[in-house]
Design an enzyme around this catalytic site. Structure first.
Site, PDB file in Angstrom:
ATOM      1  N   GLY A 167      37.885  56.108  53.022  1.00  0.00           N
ATOM      2  CA  GLY A 167      37.586  57.522  53.222  1.00  0.00           C
ATOM      3  C   GLY A 167      36.389  58.006  52.439  1.00  0.00           C
ATOM      4  O   GLY A 167      35.850  59.082  52.719  1.00  0.00           O
TER       5      GLY A 167
ATOM      6  N   LYS B  38      30.967  53.896  46.433  1.00  0.00           N
ATOM      7  CA  LYS B  38      32.141  54.756  46.523  1.00  0.00           C
ATOM      8  C   LYS B  38      31.741  56.182  46.175  1.00  0.00           C
ATOM      9  O   LYS B  38      31.150  56.431  45.126  1.00  0.00           O
ATOM     10  CB  LYS B  38      33.228  54.258  45.569  1.00  0.00           C
ATOM     11  CG  LYS B  38      34.534  55.039  45.648  1.00  0.00           C
ATOM     12  CD  LYS B  38      35.580  54.411  44.746  1.00  0.00           C
ATOM     13  CE  LYS B  38      36.901  55.179  44.814  1.00  0.00           C
ATOM     14  NZ  LYS B  38      37.931  54.573  43.948  1.00  0.00           N
TER      15      LYS B  38
ATOM     16  N   GLY C 287      34.861  62.913  51.290  1.00  0.00           N
ATOM     17  CA  GLY C 287      34.219  61.619  51.104  1.00  0.00           C
ATOM     18  C   GLY C 287      33.455  61.481  49.805  1.00  0.00           C
ATOM     19  O   GLY C 287      32.691  60.530  49.629  1.00  0.00           O
TER      20      GLY C 287
ATOM     21  N   ARG D 103      30.295  49.197  43.679  1.00  0.00           N
ATOM     22  CA  ARG D 103      31.388  48.263  43.412  1.00  0.00           C
ATOM     23  C   ARG D 103      31.031  46.897  43.998  1.00  0.00           C
ATOM     24  O   ARG D 103      30.442  46.805  45.081  1.00  0.00           O
ATOM     25  CB  ARG D 103      32.703  48.779  44.000  1.00  0.00           C
ATOM     26  CG  ARG D 103      33.077  50.167  43.528  1.00  0.00           C
ATOM     27  CD  ARG D 103      34.550  50.458  43.669  1.00  0.00           C
ATOM     28  NE  ARG D 103      35.037  50.390  45.027  1.00  0.00           N
ATOM     29  CZ  ARG D 103      36.304  50.675  45.374  1.00  0.00           C
ATOM     30  NH1 ARG D 103      37.177  51.018  44.442  1.00  0.00           N
ATOM     31  NH2 ARG D 103      36.691  50.611  46.627  1.00  0.00           N
TER      32      ARG D 103
ATOM     33  N   ARG E  42      42.292  44.012  51.757  1.00  0.00           N
ATOM     34  CA  ARG E  42      43.499  44.288  50.972  1.00  0.00           C
ATOM     35  C   ARG E  42      44.744  44.080  51.820  1.00  0.00           C
ATOM     36  O   ARG E  42      44.642  43.824  53.028  1.00  0.00           O
ATOM     37  CB  ARG E  42      43.429  45.714  50.447  1.00  0.00           C
ATOM     38  CG  ARG E  42      43.170  46.733  51.552  1.00  0.00           C
ATOM     39  CD  ARG E  42      42.610  48.045  51.039  1.00  0.00           C
ATOM     40  NE  ARG E  42      41.250  47.924  50.567  1.00  0.00           N
ATOM     41  CZ  ARG E  42      40.721  48.719  49.615  1.00  0.00           C
ATOM     42  NH1 ARG E  42      41.445  49.690  49.088  1.00  0.00           N
ATOM     43  NH2 ARG E  42      39.479  48.567  49.217  1.00  0.00           N
TER      44      ARG E  42
ATOM     45  N   ASP F  40      47.709  49.593  50.078  1.00  0.00           N
ATOM     46  CA  ASP F  40      46.278  49.693  50.366  1.00  0.00           C
ATOM     47  C   ASP F  40      45.436  49.544  49.107  1.00  0.00           C
ATOM     48  O   ASP F  40      44.199  49.496  49.199  1.00  0.00           O
ATOM     49  CB  ASP F  40      45.949  51.014  51.067  1.00  0.00           C
ATOM     50  CG  ASP F  40      46.439  52.228  50.291  1.00  0.00           C
ATOM     51  OD1 ASP F  40      47.662  52.400  50.193  1.00  0.00           O
ATOM     52  OD2 ASP F  40      45.599  52.990  49.774  1.00  0.00           O
ATOM     53  N   ASN F  41      46.078  49.439  47.943  1.00  0.00           N
ATOM     54  CA  ASN F  41      45.360  49.222  46.685  1.00  0.00           C
ATOM     55  C   ASN F  41      45.635  47.838  46.107  1.00  0.00           C
ATOM     56  O   ASN F  41      45.477  47.619  44.904  1.00  0.00           O
ATOM     57  CB  ASN F  41      45.743  50.296  45.661  1.00  0.00           C
ATOM     58  CG  ASN F  41      45.267  51.671  46.062  1.00  0.00           C
ATOM     59  OD1 ASN F  41      44.290  51.817  46.784  1.00  0.00           O
ATOM     60  ND2 ASN F  41      45.963  52.708  45.616  1.00  0.00           N
TER      61      ASN F  41
ATOM     62  N   ASP G  66      40.475  49.621  43.016  1.00  0.00           N
ATOM     63  CA  ASP G  66      40.761  51.050  43.156  1.00  0.00           C
ATOM     64  C   ASP G  66      41.324  51.666  41.879  1.00  0.00           C
ATOM     65  O   ASP G  66      42.523  51.899  41.752  1.00  0.00           O
ATOM     66  CB  ASP G  66      41.703  51.290  44.340  1.00  0.00           C
ATOM     67  CG  ASP G  66      41.013  51.014  45.672  1.00  0.00           C
ATOM     68  OD1 ASP G  66      39.777  51.016  45.695  1.00  0.00           O
ATOM     69  OD2 ASP G  66      41.706  50.803  46.678  1.00  0.00           O
TER      70      ASP G  66
END
Length: 670
Positions: A157, A178, A191, A248, A255, A342-343, A352
């Site tokens: 996102g 990010k 975002g 990053r 993931r 998701d992490n 994350d």
């Protein structure tokens, strides 16, 4: 003087009285740091590759191999049958570089030069204002179980894939920015990331790397004059903050949630993955992941049985890596805060960094995320949650690897975690043999920490004061250890503040009576019972402290630690049978100092650097990054006597390694 070049600073200042008890120096991260780098690398025989950013070797394999979203418009939508959506970063106003990690950029064969902070191209490239030649920008589609419930499509996102750089060692590194603006996965967000959260991720990514914990890297932090609205305290008083972007770096950002886009309708949440039932796409994603990142497992197969065996080997290796990762978290006292599927990286690395936290005072129930009301992601629950997430990964790929094959393998996680955790703890205790009773020794140490309110990091570091029982300094070392570790224990006032009930005792008494009369309510309130149990224990502990005095607490602390020390000495006596005691002592001391950090990124230290940066002074971030590079080093090992004796005073140096004052504990991030 070669060690001074390691820091590359002309003015290293420290209060001499602090030096014997700390392991860091305050540094001035100026251009001098960069001017010394070549000399240092030459001294260590490390090649420096001076590659311009414009000459990075991009090979964007993920976008060539995996299906892309057929729609190219940047609007919120359900993305079916695709792993990536092509999207451009949104430019920011007047990008400005806050901090840069030289060692992270070395992964890309890029040498960071002295003019980096004034280099407009650098800030433009890593804010998203300008694209590097060969870069292709995209956002990744994934789903996730958040706080135990399937949330459907999530995706990048605010993070945007820039491409994959292949360095001269033929290593592949995915780079992404990010905070670079909206994507099709931004949902109702803008975002963007702000300066404070970006600094936290930048610093912790690098801190974890230097602690030896597998992690994504952070190459740069670039802020801007673009402002975004944030309600920091969720109290209806929003403020304007600077939009900030970090670079990053990781082998991949695929993931567990990447494989959940195929999930069918969830019975509890009523949500499904956007590519539900598309087994061909699942197989393509699995093949790409294994062949690229697990080449030792990848092989062309001819039958279903052979393919399932390959997939099982892949799944079990992910289990092992994840188990080893969370074991390292537990050993350094670090809490992730948002361990959603998701992490969780498919590579077994930390990703994350949101509301993370290093523990100050040891507390197994430590919660670093202010939004985690139920304590699902507390420190002690991290192994359990990572295991649960691994089971969810197995469910996500069951079209290709049936659950009856994958599920029994969860024992691989259990075995690997216990082995990795005990190995890590033995190193922290300086134990080179594996003996029965070690697990109990560790457990009792942690229980004593909890009872006395001992600082986790400094308590472990104090263990290096204890020598083997056969050594001439044994008795003296016991007294030194006890004096040191008692100082690391919380004061009576601090413990009373910590255990002060959050729910009035009268209300808790009424609730207990209600549960006794209507026990079925416990099942109805199952999700909240853990919170209630914690509160009951809190109130019991608070009552036990009422009759204590500061003197009686210190006496009790010393007695508790003395009793534990007796057991530790008895265990150490089994290490030195028939060995050279002096040599063995040296080895275990080296092992312990390499396993018990002197410095960690405590919340209040990060916050001080953030506060300074929000005023436009980025030196605090740059200085702190330098300090975090040597978390295990003592000053007497880093500088010769001639240098340390000439260091002038710096009043705040000791605070980096001292347990925080009561005013600096309890900082919570949401």
């Amino acid at each position: 003087m070669s060690n001074i070049l390691k820091y590359g600073v002309k003015n290293i200042t420290a209060r001499k009285s602090c030096l014997p008890s700390i392991g860091v120096v305050k540094v001035d991260a100026t251009a001098t740091f960069f001017s010394k780098t070549k000399a240092l690398l030459a001294h260590k025989n490390v090649p420096v590759i001076n590659m311009a950013l414009e000459k990075l070797k991009f090979d964007n394999l993920a976008l060539r191999t995996l299906p892309l979203d057929s729609e190219t418009g940047n609007r919120q939508r359900r993305v079916e049958g695709a792993c990536f959506s092509l999207v451009d970063p949104t430019p920011v106003d007047s990008p400005e570089t806050v901090a840069v990690s030289q060692s992270a950029f070395e992964l890309l064969d890029v040498e960071v030069t002295p003019d980096i902070y004034s280099n407009e191209n650098f800030a433009a490239y890593f804010s998203g204002n300008k694209l590097l030649p060969g870069s292709q920008t995209a956002a990744h589609c994934y789903c996730g179980h958040q706080f135990g419930h399937f949330s459907g499509q999530l995706g990048d996102g605010c993070a945007i894939y820039l491409g994959e750089v292949v360095n001269q060692k033929e290593e592949r590194w995915e780079i992404q920015i990010k905070g670079a603006g909206k994507t099709p996965y931004s949902r109702h967000a803008d975002g963007r990331k702000v300066l404070r959260s970006s600094i936290r991720e930048f610093l912790c990514s690098e801190a974890m790397h230097y602690l030896g914990v597998p992690t994504t890297r952070a190459g740069s932090c670039v802020t801007s004059n673009t402002k975004v609205i944030r309600d920091i305290k969720y109290d209806g008083n929003p403020i304007l903050e600077k939009a900030t972007v970090i670079l990053r770096i990781a082998p991949t950002f695929i993931r567990f949630g990447s494989f959940e886009i195929f999930k069918p309708l969830d019975a509890v949440t009523g949500r499904e993955g956007p590519s539900v039932g598309q087994q061909d796409l699942l197989n393509k994603l699995l093949d790409y992941t294994i062949s690229t990142f697990y080449p030792q497992i990848w092989r062309e197969v001819g039958s279903t049985a052979e393919r399932q065996q390959m997939l099982l080997e892949f799944y079990e290796e992910v289990l092992r890596r994840t188990a080893r990762l969370v074991a390292k978290w537990q050993c350094v006292g670090w809490c992730h805060g948002v361990l959603n599927t998701d992490n969780m990286s498919i590579m077994g690395i930390t990703i994350d960094y949101g509301p993370y936290g290093f523990m100050d005072r040891f507390d197994p129930g430590f919660i670093c995320n202010g939004s985690d009301d139920g304590g699902r992601y507390s420190f002690e629950k991290q192994p359990e949650i990572c295991r649960w997430n691994c089971l969810k990964l197995g469910e996500a790929i069951q079209m290709s690897l049936p659950l009856e094959i994958s599920k029994p393998s969860i024992k691989v996680f259990d075995e690997e975690f216990e082995s990795a955790y005990l190995t890590g703890m033995r190193e922290k205790f300086g134990l080179q043999k594996s003996l029965d009773g070690d697990k109990e020794l560790v457990s009792n140490f942690l229980s004593t920490m909890l009872e006395t309110g001992c600082d986790f990091t400094n308590g472990f570091r104090s263990l290096s004061l204890v020598t083997l029982p056969e050594s001439a300094q044994s008795e003296e070392s016991k007294h030194k250890f006890l004096d040191s570790i008692v100082k690391e224990c919380a004061s009576l006032t601090e413990l009373q503040k910590f255990y002060k009930p959050k729910i009035p005792p009268g209300q808790m008494a009424m609730f207990k009576n209600l549960l006794e009369q209507q026990p079925h309510l416990a099942e109805v309130l199952r999700g909240q019972m853990a919170v209630i149990d914690v509160e009951l224990k809190r109130q019991e502990k608070f009552q036990s402290l009422k009759d204590m005095t500061s003197e009686s607490k210190e006496h009790a602390d010393r007695k508790l630690w003395s009793d534990w020390l007796d057991a530790y000495i008895a265990r150490l006596s089994k290490e030195s049978t028939g060995s050279d005691v002096t040599l063995l002592n040296e080895r275990r001391l080296k092992l312990m100092k390499a396993s018990n950090p002197r410095i960690i990124l405590r919340n209040y230290i990060a916050q001080e650097a953030i506060a300074k940066a929000e005023e436009g002074d980025y030196s605090g971030v740059q200085n702190l990054l330098e300090v975090l590079k040597t978390p295990y080093t003592d000053p007497e090992e880093e500088f010769n006597q001639e240098v340390t004796s000439s260091l002038p005073a710096l009043p705040d140096l000791c605070r980096y390694v001292s347990k925080p004052s009561s005013d600096n504990t309890g900082l919570i991030v949401t």
